[in-house]
Design an enzyme around this catalytic site. Structure first.
Site, PDB file in Angstrom:
ATOM      1  N   ARG A 101       7.963  -5.111   7.617  1.00 32.24           N
ATOM      2  CA  ARG A 101       7.956  -4.558   6.146  1.00 32.24           C
ATOM      3  C   ARG A 101       9.274  -3.681   6.003  1.00 32.24           C
ATOM      4  NH1 ARG A 101       3.265  -1.638   3.851  1.00 32.24           N
ATOM      5  NH2 ARG A 101       4.089  -2.281   2.039  1.00 32.24           N
ATOM      6  N   ASP A 115       7.923   6.724   2.323  1.00 33.26           N
ATOM      7  CA  ASP A 115       8.253   5.674   2.860  1.00 33.26           C
ATOM      8  C   ASP A 115       9.658   5.670   3.553  1.00 33.26           C
ATOM      9  OD1 ASP A 115       5.703   3.694   3.177  1.00 33.26           O
ATOM     10  OD2 ASP A 115       5.714   4.516   1.405  1.00 33.26           O
ATOM     11  N   LYS A 160       5.031   4.529  -2.941  1.00 31.85           N
ATOM     12  CA  LYS A 160       4.279   3.799  -3.434  1.00 31.85           C
ATOM     13  C   LYS A 160       4.513   3.771  -4.928  1.00 31.85           C
ATOM     14  CE  LYS A 160       1.918   1.472  -1.923  1.00 31.85           C
ATOM     15  NZ  LYS A 160       1.954  -0.008  -1.564  1.00 31.85           N
TER      16      LYS A 160
END
Length: 312
Positions: free
Chosen positions: A74, A215, A226
């Site tokens: 990711r 993140d 997000k």
């Protein structure tokens, strides 16, 4: 309950795609199994991905190709690559040294979440606090307790929490499926709202702070989180509500100067054109599905880590 751990030679983790219907533990023995779990979001959340990356190196051994696949599973969450690199630095010392390094990362994450909870709760003034949050930043996003939701838990334990307004977090509903599940388990009062209702409810008053995770945090304080976080930041600025990012120091990426340099993961169209397996858009509909957005540092009141409070 730990979201992720090393048990008898394998990685064990909660399959978050099965919540809230059932709590199922996966037992993963290979890097390919772990990569698949990461990509389908069976394990997610920046701190949890850091631990997953470190434990995945233990599974990989000296297979450099497997380590590279794990590191790239990711792209937006810097903690995954960070965890891989931290553990891989000990490959020349033998498998037990790699395992010890990975378990230190696990234990450090538990301690960091406790510290962030205390520091974040200390930062907020008053009692009867009403908190708004997006996505899931609790124990499911870490090993235990979590980041932004860890602050909520500390406020609740101190008797200072009135209510949490949790955004559902389209398209995969991490807020509806995961955050409400965790809030119910801790006994914290909460209501679920649609994503688009967040900025409007901020404008109407009754929210004391917005708490989110991250993140990746760039050197200038821009943060990736997000999708939907940026809209909340704009709404919070307009309403004069503190907008606070809670994330471990490992989420700060010294190789990323600003948010413009953060690679934003674009996920599969099926997450948008279907809902619970039922198609909700016509065949052939084109989709843009960014999993994250970037909040500029000038919209952020404070960044809380386990070590400090940063005011961009």
């Amino acid at each position: 309950m730990r979201t992720i751990d090393w048990v008898d030679g394998a990685v064990e983790l909660v399959d978050q795609t099965r919540l809230p219907g059932e709590c199922v533990m996966l037992r993963l023995r290979t890097v390919d199994e772990l990569v698949e779990a990461i990509q389908r979001l069976a394990v997610r959340g920046a701190p949890a991905l850091g631990v997953a990356g470190a434990l995945g190196v233990v599974l990989a051994g000296d297979d450099r190709d497997a380590i590279a696949r794990l590191r790239a599973a990711r792209p937006t969450a810097v903690n995954l690559a960070w965890g891989v690199d931290q553990a891989a630095a000990h490959l020349g010392e033998g498998s037990q040294a790699v395992l010890r390094a990975a378990l230190r990362i696990r234990d450090d994450d538990i301690a960091a979440c406790l510290a962030m909870g205390e520091r974040g709760a200390d930062l907020l003034e008053g009692d009867g606090l009403r908190i708004m949050t997006v996505c899931n930043t609790g124990g499911l996003a870490a090993v235990e307790r979590g980041t932004a939701l860890g602050v909520v838990q500390t406020l609740h334990e101190r008797g200072r929490l009135a209510e949490v307004l949790a955004l559902e977090t389209r398209p995969l509903l991490q807020g509806a499926r995961l955050t409400t599940w965790e809030l119910a388990r801790m006994g914290a009062p909460h209501r679920l709202i649609t994503d688009s209702a967040g900025p409007y409810l901020l404008s109407r008053g009754g929210v004391d702070a917005v708490l989110i995770g991250a993140d990746r945090i760039a050197v200038n304080g821009d943060t990736a989180n997000k999708i939907g976080s940026y809209a909340l930041a704009l709404g919070a600025r307009r309403a004069g509500v503190p907008f606070i990012v809670v994330a471990p120091e490992s989420t700060i990426d010294p190789a990323t100067p600003s948010g413009e340099h953060i690679e934003i993961e674009d996920r599969a169209s099926g997450e948008v054109v279907t809902f619970a397996g039922v198609r909700v858009a016509p065949e052939g509909t084109q989709v843009a599905n960014p999993a994250f957005d970037v909040t500029p540092h000038d919209l952020i009141t404070a960044i809380v880590t386990e070590r400090r409070v940063i005011r961009p």
